[in-house]
Design a protein around this motif. Structure first.
Motif, short mmCIF file in Angstrom:
data_model
loop_
_atom_site.label_atom_id
_atom_site.label_comp_id
_atom_site.label_asym_id
_atom_site.label_seq_id
_atom_site.Cartn_x
_atom_site.Cartn_y
_atom_site.Cartn_z
N ALA A 129 0.83 -1.22 0.00
CA ALA A 129 0.00 0.00 0.00
C ALA A 129 0.86 1.26 0.00
N THR A 130 1.92 1.26 0.78
CA THR A 130 2.75 2.46 0.88
C THR A 130 3.76 2.58 -0.25
N GLU A 131 4.43 1.49 -0.58
CA GLU A 131 5.49 1.57 -1.59
C GLU A 131 4.97 1.51 -3.02
N PRO A 179 0.15 7.06 2.27
CA PRO A 179 0.81 7.22 3.56
C PRO A 179 0.27 6.15 4.52
N LYS A 180 1.09 5.70 5.45
CA LYS A 180 0.67 4.63 6.36
C LYS A 180 -0.61 4.96 7.12
N TYR A 239 -6.31 3.66 7.93
CA TYR A 239 -7.70 4.09 7.89
C TYR A 239 -8.50 3.22 6.92
N GLU A 240 -7.97 2.98 5.73
CA GLU A 240 -8.67 2.16 4.74
C GLU A 240 -8.87 0.73 5.25
#
Length: 60
Positions: free
Chosen positions: A25-27, A32-33, A38-39
């Motif tokens: 998700a981040t890379e 952003p983490k 949140y998602e």
């Protein structure tokens, strides 16, 4: 994000590892983490994702 988890859970017998979810998700997706967290929490609250064992995710 649900599709991301679904793609990851195919690769792992116990479900998608939470750490791997955050990495992708981040890379890869550039989230952003805090937004990735949140998602993930939103998907859990809606019943679209659950944790069959600690630190692993599955889609419904």
């Amino acid at each position: 994000m649900k599709q991301l988890i679904a793609d990851l859970e195919v690769e792992y017998d116990e479900g998608a590892p939470v750490a791997e979810y955050y990495t992708v998700a981040t890379e890869t997706h550039g989230l952003p983490k805090p937004l990735a967290t949140y998602e993930l929490e939103r998907l859990k609250q809606r019943g679209e994702v659950y944790e069959p064992s600690p630190d692993h995710l599955r889609t419904t």
